[in-house]
Design a protein around this motif. Structure first.
Motif, PDB file in Angstrom:
ATOM      1  N   VAL A 248       0.823  -1.241  -0.040  1.00 50.34           N
ATOM      2  CA  VAL A 248       0.011   0.099   0.106  1.00 50.34           C
ATOM      3  C   VAL A 248       0.940   1.201  -0.163  1.00 50.34           C
ATOM      4  N   TYR A 249       0.719   2.136  -1.019  1.00 52.28           N
ATOM      5  CA  TYR A 249       1.659   3.013  -1.188  1.00 52.28           C
ATOM      6  C   TYR A 249       0.899   4.528  -0.904  1.00 52.28           C
ATOM      7  N   ALA A 250       1.578   5.605  -0.392  1.00 50.37           N
ATOM      8  CA  ALA A 250       0.856   6.730  -0.365  1.00 50.37           C
ATOM      9  C   ALA A 250       0.588   7.274  -1.840  1.00 50.37           C
ATOM     10  N   HIS A 251      -0.527   7.944  -1.935  1.00 48.74           N
ATOM     11  CA  HIS A 251      -0.828   8.716  -3.345  1.00 48.74           C
ATOM     12  C   HIS A 251      -0.857  10.137  -3.263  1.00 48.74           C
ATOM     13  N   THR A 252      -0.155  10.872  -4.092  1.00 51.32           N
ATOM     14  CA  THR A 252      -0.057  12.083  -4.101  1.00 51.32           C
ATOM     15  C   THR A 252      -0.905  12.702  -5.321  1.00 51.32           C
ATOM     16  N   PRO A 253      -2.127  13.372  -5.207  1.00 51.96           N
ATOM     17  CA  PRO A 253      -2.799  13.714  -6.297  1.00 51.96           C
ATOM     18  C   PRO A 253      -2.100  14.743  -7.449  1.00 51.96           C
ATOM     19  N   GLY A 254      -2.233  14.289  -8.616  1.00 56.29           N
ATOM     20  CA  GLY A 254      -1.394  15.330  -9.634  1.00 56.29           C
ATOM     21  C   GLY A 254      -0.085  14.608 -10.054  1.00 56.29           C
ATOM     22  N   ARG A 255       0.329  13.687  -9.273  1.00 59.38           N
ATOM     23  CA  ARG A 255       1.571  12.687  -9.441  1.00 59.38           C
ATOM     24  C   ARG A 255       1.198  11.444 -10.032  1.00 59.38           C
ATOM     25  N   GLU A 256       2.209  11.040 -11.061  1.00 56.06           N
ATOM     26  CA  GLU A 256       2.200   9.935 -11.449  1.00 56.06           C
ATOM     27  C   GLU A 256       2.296   8.845 -10.513  1.00 56.06           C
ATOM     28  N   CYS A 257       1.524   7.756 -10.569  1.00 53.69           N
ATOM     29  CA  CYS A 257       1.526   6.792  -9.579  1.00 53.69           C
ATOM     30  C   CYS A 257       2.631   5.922  -9.830  1.00 53.69           C
ATOM     31  N   PHE A 258       2.748   5.147  -8.402  1.00 55.35           N
ATOM     32  CA  PHE A 258       4.096   4.252  -8.270  1.00 55.35           C
ATOM     33  C   PHE A 258       5.347   4.524  -8.740  1.00 55.35           C
ATOM     34  N   GLN A 259       5.663   5.774  -8.193  1.00 52.89           N
ATOM     35  CA  GLN A 259       6.976   6.458  -8.777  1.00 52.89           C
ATOM     36  C   GLN A 259       8.041   6.292  -7.540  1.00 52.89           C
ATOM     37  N   ALA A 260       7.445   6.184  -6.439  1.00 52.16           N
ATOM     38  CA  ALA A 260       8.351   6.409  -5.079  1.00 52.16           C
ATOM     39  C   ALA A 260       9.129   4.997  -4.682  1.00 52.16           C
TER      40      ALA A 260
ATOM     41  N   PRO B  35      17.766 -11.169 -11.300  1.00 55.33           N
ATOM     42  CA  PRO B  35      16.707  -9.845 -11.498  1.00 55.33           C
ATOM     43  C   PRO B  35      15.412 -10.644 -11.741  1.00 55.33           C
ATOM     44  N   HIS B  36      14.751 -11.412 -10.888  1.00 54.95           N
ATOM     45  CA  HIS B  36      13.576 -12.094 -11.422  1.00 54.95           C
ATOM     46  C   HIS B  36      12.341 -11.559 -10.609  1.00 54.95           C
ATOM     47  N   LEU B  37      12.350 -11.177  -9.446  1.00 56.64           N
ATOM     48  CA  LEU B  37      11.217 -10.831  -8.834  1.00 56.64           C
ATOM     49  C   LEU B  37      10.685  -9.402  -8.733  1.00 56.64           C
ATOM     50  N   ARG B  38       9.382  -9.086  -9.023  1.00 60.74           N
ATOM     51  CA  ARG B  38       9.012  -7.654  -9.400  1.00 60.74           C
ATOM     52  C   ARG B  38       9.136  -6.813  -8.284  1.00 60.74           C
ATOM     53  N   LEU B  39       9.736  -5.705  -8.517  1.00 60.72           N
ATOM     54  CA  LEU B  39       9.868  -4.902  -7.264  1.00 60.72           C
ATOM     55  C   LEU B  39       8.852  -4.216  -6.631  1.00 60.72           C
ATOM     56  N   LEU B  40       7.985  -3.522  -7.624  1.00 61.13           N
ATOM     57  CA  LEU B  40       6.654  -2.950  -6.868  1.00 61.13           C
ATOM     58  C   LEU B  40       5.826  -3.917  -5.984  1.00 61.13           C
ATOM     59  N   TYR B  41       5.525  -5.055  -6.411  1.00 64.71           N
ATOM     60  CA  TYR B  41       4.305  -5.874  -5.913  1.00 64.71           C
ATOM     61  C   TYR B  41       5.133  -6.973  -5.454  1.00 64.71           C
ATOM     62  N   GLU B  42       6.209  -7.345  -5.281  1.00 69.25           N
ATOM     63  CA  GLU B  42       6.851  -8.657  -4.726  1.00 69.25           C
ATOM     64  C   GLU B  42       8.056  -8.062  -3.759  1.00 69.25           C
ATOM     65  N   ALA B  43       9.029  -7.479  -4.245  1.00 69.17           N
ATOM     66  CA  ALA B  43      10.273  -7.406  -3.607  1.00 69.17           C
ATOM     67  C   ALA B  43      10.115  -6.273  -2.484  1.00 69.17           C
ATOM     68  N   ALA B  44       9.665  -5.221  -2.908  1.00 72.45           N
ATOM     69  CA  ALA B  44       9.360  -3.917  -2.058  1.00 72.45           C
ATOM     70  C   ALA B  44       8.309  -4.272  -0.743  1.00 72.45           C
TER      71      ALA B  44
ATOM     72  N   ARG C 260      22.417  -3.034  -2.192  1.00 69.43           N
ATOM     73  CA  ARG C 260      21.696  -1.923  -1.491  1.00 69.43           C
ATOM     74  C   ARG C 260      20.499  -2.600  -0.847  1.00 69.43           C
ATOM     75  N   CYS C 261      19.956  -1.552   0.095  1.00 72.83           N
ATOM     76  CA  CYS C 261      18.561  -2.088   0.659  1.00 72.83           C
ATOM     77  C   CYS C 261      17.197  -1.968  -0.524  1.00 72.83           C
ATOM     78  N   LEU C 262      16.650  -2.926  -0.663  1.00 76.00           N
ATOM     79  CA  LEU C 262      15.591  -3.226  -1.400  1.00 76.00           C
ATOM     80  C   LEU C 262      14.512  -1.883  -1.537  1.00 76.00           C
ATOM     81  N   LEU C 263      14.269  -1.290  -0.136  1.00 76.31           N
ATOM     82  CA  LEU C 263      13.429  -0.164   0.003  1.00 76.31           C
ATOM     83  C   LEU C 263      13.997   1.028  -0.534  1.00 76.31           C
ATOM     84  N   ASP C 264      15.201   1.044  -1.064  1.00 78.95           N
ATOM     85  CA  ASP C 264      15.736   2.245  -1.661  1.00 78.95           C
ATOM     86  C   ASP C 264      15.729   2.330  -3.066  1.00 78.95           C
ATOM     87  N   VAL C 265      15.440   1.339  -3.560  1.00 84.89           N
ATOM     88  CA  VAL C 265      15.163   1.257  -5.072  1.00 84.89           C
ATOM     89  C   VAL C 265      13.976   1.742  -5.739  1.00 84.89           C
ATOM     90  N   VAL C 266      14.438   2.681  -6.361  1.00 85.25           N
ATOM     91  CA  VAL C 266      13.188   3.496  -7.241  1.00 85.25           C
ATOM     92  C   VAL C 266      12.916   2.836  -8.434  1.00 85.25           C
TER      93      VAL C 266
END
Length: 420
Positions: free
Chosen positions: A171-183, A325-334, A352-358
């Motif tokens: 669950v990611y924070a959403h910022t109105p007016g910004r493209e989704c899933f960029q952080a 590099p097999h597991l998906r960042l947004l919905y598996e790794a992070a 590096r820490c996976l949570l720091d990968v953009v």
């Protein structure tokens, strides 16, 4: 069967049994006291109300704000529905043709059904959704502070053999007016978790921002969130429970998930050793012999189901992962990294820490090593643990990325977590 000398006929039958009522769960009450989540076991005839042990009340006691709690309860309801369907007979013709998803993986019917269930439960609750089964982002039509990325059914290749599967979500924070899933996960995730579908159905949630952690877990194991840190809770589905819809049948059974700082297990596909980089080979060689700096003599534990391997690792210690590099960042790794850090563990891509990968796209892939903080850090110190981008086809022949497009056109690529 065969005809024995005495004329009797013998048959071998596979019989599946379903327990109509599981062993009574250890019910736990939850309440907020002095800024931390306090739990206690409910004694028979106790004065505390039973509903305090269920997911909605536990979320309220943990301090989750109502909109976020609503999103998490909707996810829990989706996982509950998927769990029920997985316990039903699965009928599928082995020769039936199956479509390729955006990953180039063959979809099973339950992949599509699970995806539809997640989308249905989250529609009207979130600003956007991203799924392993969808090529692009699904935008919501209702204002919301959150966007959710999910793998609706990880390990679906295990269904044919009744092995564990799971669902993973962030669950990611959403910022109105910004493209989704960029952080990055550290800047964007406010909650994450997974459901494990096996002998029982477990739901693990991590809550809080990891923005102020140092990449190896925060909190004190009692549910506190100092400086915006995270904590993790575990729930078990009570199939005969009387809780309300929307996660109300998930009972709080693990009030304070903590990953040991070290453990005795590593989890990856040893059969891929010929393709490993030298650093990973050296670590595994040393770990089997008790020659790593920790002097732990490691054993291998590998279910070949991502959620199951991660769940065991977080409870027992050690690390689980995939060097490619097999597991998906947004919905598996992070999301799994968020859970790992909330448990006091560590999650890395080997450098590096996976949570720091953009993320650069919805379906970016990364190597993953997560589990006990000291074990993962020790592995990183060996260096050269990331395997190159190799794809394994149905005949187990490793090929480079240059051959990927041709491969997808004529062979089924092994999906999910299986190949390491």
């Amino acid at each position: 069967g065969r005809q024995p000398p005495n004329g009797m006929m013998f048959y071998t039958l596979a019989i599946c049994t379903l327990a109509l009522r599981p062993h009574p769960l250890p019910l736990l009450s939850a309440r907020r006291q002095s800024g931390r989540l306090v739990t206690s076991q409910l004694a028979a005839g106790g004065e505390e109300p039973l509903q305090a042990a269920l997911l909605p009340e536990a979320l309220a006691a943990s301090g989750a704000e109502p909109e976020l709690a609503g999103v998490l309860c909707s996810i829990a309801a989706a996982c509950e529905q998927i769990s029920e369907l997985l316990r039903m007979p699965q009928f599928e013709s082995p020769a039936a043709g199956r479509a390729l998803n955006v990953q180039g993986e063959r979809q099973k019917p339950m992949d599509v059904i699970a995806n539809d269930i997640f989308v249905s439960h989250l529609t009207g609750r979130v600003a956007a959704m991203a799924s392993e089964e969808e090529r692009s982002c699904i935008l919501g039509d209702t204002p919301s502070r959150y966007e959710v990325a999910f793998d609706p059914l990880d390990g679906s290749s295990n269904l044919d053999t009744s092995l564990p599967t799971g669902s993973i979500f962030g669950v990611y924070a959403h910022t109105p007016g910004r493209e989704c899933f960029q952080a990055s996960g550290r800047d964007g995730l406010v909650a994450a978790g997974y459901a494990l579908y096996t002998a029982s159905t477990e739901l693990v949630l991590s809550l809080g921002s990891a923005a102020h952690s140092e990449g190896n877990g925060v909190g004190d194991g009692r549910g506190e969130m100092p400086g915006g840190g995270c904590f993790a809770l575990g729930f078990t589905l009570d199939p005969a429970g009387r809780g309300a819809a929307g996660g109300g049948r998930f009972v709080l059974t693990r009030p304070s998930l903590r990953c040991p700082a070290r453990g005795p297990y590593y989890s990856l596909n040893d059969a891929r050793e010929p393709d490993w980089p030298q650093g990973l080979r050296r670590w595994v060689h040393d770990a089997r012999r008790g020659l790593t700096p920790s002097r732990t003599k490691f054993s291998s534990r590998y279910v070949c189901a991502l959620v199951a391997d991660v769940h065991r690792t977080l409870l027992r210690g050690g690390w689980a992962g995939n060097p490619r590099p097999h597991l998906r960042l947004l919905y598996e790794a992070a999301p799994l990294a968020h859970v790992a850090e909330a448990c006091g563990g560590r999650a890395s891509d080997g450098v590096r820490c996976l949570l720091d990968v953009v993320p650069a796209g919805l379906h970016d892939r990364v190597p993953v090593f997560l589990g006990s903080a000291e074990d993962v850090a020790e592995l990183e110190a060996y260096g050269d643990v990331q395997q190159g981008p190799t794809v394994y086809s149905a005949d187990d022949t490793p090929v480079g990325l240059a051959s990927l497009q041709r491969l997808l056109g004529r062979k089924e690529v092994e999906a999910d977590y299986g190949p390491a």
